[in-house]
Scaffold this motif. Structure first.
Motif, PDB file in Angstrom:
ATOM      1  N   PHE A  16      15.915  42.297  67.657  1.00  0.00           N
ATOM      2  CA  PHE A  16      15.381  42.269  66.293  1.00  0.00           C
ATOM      3  C   PHE A  16      16.495  42.555  65.280  1.00  0.00           C
ATOM      4  CE2 PHE A  16      13.833  44.799  62.684  1.00  0.00           C
ATOM      5  CZ  PHE A  16      13.220  43.776  61.990  1.00  0.00           C
ATOM      6  N   ILE A  17      17.278  43.591  65.519  1.00  0.00           N
ATOM      7  CA  ILE A  17      18.355  43.938  64.578  1.00  0.00           C
ATOM      8  C   ILE A  17      19.341  42.779  64.462  1.00  0.00           C
ATOM      9  CG2 ILE A  17      20.335  45.464  64.176  1.00  0.00           C
ATOM     10  CD1 ILE A  17      18.622  47.770  65.311  1.00  0.00           C
ATOM     11  N   LYS A  25      23.490  44.957  56.033  1.00  0.00           N
ATOM     12  CA  LYS A  25      22.160  45.488  56.340  1.00  0.00           C
ATOM     13  C   LYS A  25      21.990  45.651  57.847  1.00  0.00           C
ATOM     14  CE  LYS A  25      19.256  45.103  53.322  1.00  0.00           C
ATOM     15  NZ  LYS A  25      18.422  44.718  52.264  1.00  0.00           N
ATOM     16  N   ARG A  26      22.536  44.709  58.621  1.00  0.00           N
ATOM     17  CA  ARG A  26      22.487  44.802  60.081  1.00  0.00           C
ATOM     18  C   ARG A  26      23.264  46.036  60.545  1.00  0.00           C
ATOM     19  NH1 ARG A  26      25.599  40.711  61.910  1.00  0.00           N
ATOM     20  NH2 ARG A  26      24.241  39.285  60.802  1.00  0.00           N
ATOM     21  N   GLU A  27      24.443  46.259  59.962  1.00  0.00           N
ATOM     22  CA  GLU A  27      25.248  47.439  60.298  1.00  0.00           C
ATOM     23  C   GLU A  27      24.483  48.719  59.958  1.00  0.00           C
ATOM     24  OE1 GLU A  27      29.326  49.481  58.652  1.00  0.00           O
ATOM     25  OE2 GLU A  27      29.286  47.294  58.795  1.00  0.00           O
ATOM     26  N   ASP A  28      23.819  48.741  58.802  1.00  0.00           N
ATOM     27  CA  ASP A  28      23.016  49.901  58.424  1.00  0.00           C
ATOM     28  C   ASP A  28      21.839  50.101  59.378  1.00  0.00           C
ATOM     29  OD1 ASP A  28      24.539  50.870  56.355  1.00  0.00           O
ATOM     30  OD2 ASP A  28      23.258  50.088  54.753  1.00  0.00           O
ATOM     31  N   ALA A  29      21.268  49.008  59.863  1.00  0.00           N
ATOM     32  CA  ALA A  29      20.161  49.124  60.821  1.00  0.00           C
ATOM     33  C   ALA A  29      20.638  49.818  62.099  1.00  0.00           C
ATOM     34  CB  ALA A  29      19.575  47.749  61.132  1.00  0.00           C
ATOM     35  N   TYR A  30      21.837  49.476  62.551  1.00  0.00           N
ATOM     36  CA  TYR A  30      22.387  50.151  63.733  1.00  0.00           C
ATOM     37  C   TYR A  30      22.670  51.630  63.449  1.00  0.00           C
ATOM     38  CZ  TYR A  30      22.789  45.938  66.574  1.00  0.00           C
ATOM     39  OH  TYR A  30      22.515  44.820  67.323  1.00  0.00           O
ATOM     40  N   ILE A  46       9.556  48.455  68.750  1.00  0.00           N
ATOM     41  CA  ILE A  46       9.148  47.582  67.650  1.00  0.00           C
ATOM     42  C   ILE A  46       7.645  47.739  67.442  1.00  0.00           C
ATOM     43  CG2 ILE A  46       8.878  45.168  66.899  1.00  0.00           C
ATOM     44  CD1 ILE A  46      11.751  46.014  66.738  1.00  0.00           C
ATOM     45  N   TRP A  47       7.268  47.899  66.178  1.00  0.00           N
ATOM     46  CA  TRP A  47       5.857  47.965  65.773  1.00  0.00           C
ATOM     47  C   TRP A  47       5.607  46.750  64.896  1.00  0.00           C
ATOM     48  CZ3 TRP A  47       2.153  51.984  66.542  1.00  0.00           C
ATOM     49  CH2 TRP A  47       2.611  53.018  67.361  1.00  0.00           C
ATOM     50  N   PRO A  76      14.676  47.047  58.260  1.00  0.00           N
ATOM     51  CA  PRO A  76      15.730  46.457  57.425  1.00  0.00           C
ATOM     52  C   PRO A  76      15.236  45.162  56.785  1.00  0.00           C
ATOM     53  CG  PRO A  76      16.165  45.997  59.738  1.00  0.00           C
ATOM     54  CD  PRO A  76      14.915  46.828  59.684  1.00  0.00           C
ATOM     55  N   ARG A  77      14.492  45.289  55.697  1.00  0.00           N
ATOM     56  CA  ARG A  77      13.926  44.119  55.033  1.00  0.00           C
ATOM     57  C   ARG A  77      14.977  43.442  54.154  1.00  0.00           C
ATOM     58  NH1 ARG A  77       8.762  44.259  56.739  1.00  0.00           N
ATOM     59  NH2 ARG A  77       7.770  46.282  56.948  1.00  0.00           N
TER      60      ARG A  77
END
Length: 151
Positions: A16-17, A25-30, A46-47, A76-77
């Protein structure tokens, strides 16, 4: 009868990430995945289609509506990163005063990037949310401890 759409499922958190288009944003998600996992001790799940949740609790309102929800989580929208904490806790509002750049909705806290907020306050918000839910829904919390494998 109302059908709850946001349910825990077996989708891969990492996959998902990896679908997050914006690299920052992907880096922040990690980063958030690490912070939430470390702070909760729970395995990420995942929900629904886009919420990364940690732990779970069963709620039941006076109206009879009931269901399950993650203890805490994030998504991470495209526009902003949504952070999910327990609502109704006055201590949450006090912590948000020192959190950094954010906005709030009815149930979410929104940030643009992790660098805009105080990570220690984020950890305190996560812990406070779990404590509040433990007090509000005693006996209805589920902690799935991470196994160190694929998220």
């Amino acid at each position: 009868m109302y059908e709850l759409k946001t349910r825990e499922n077996d989708s891969s958190v990492i996959e998902f990430i990896e679908t997050v288009e914006n690299p920052k944003k992907r880096e922040d998600a990690y980063k958030l995945l690490d912070i939430f996992t470390e702070t909760t001790g729970c395995k990420a799940k995942i929900w629904g289609t886009s919420i990364i949740g940690f732990g779970a609790y069963h709620y039941k309102y006076a109206t009879g509506h009931e269901g399950d929800a993650p203890l805490v989580g994030f998504s991470p929208r495209k526009a902003k990163i949504s952070l999910y904490f327990a609502t109704g806790d006055t201590e949450r509002e006090e912590l948000l005063n020192d959190f950094g750049k954010h906005t709030t909705g009815k149930a979410c806290v929104y940030i643009n990037k992790v660098a805009d907020v105080d990570v220690d306050v984020l950890k305190a918000l996560i812990n406070r949310s779990i404590t509040f839910l433990r007090e509000t829904y005693p006996g209805n919390l589920i902690f799935v401890i991470g196994d160190g494998g694929e998220q």
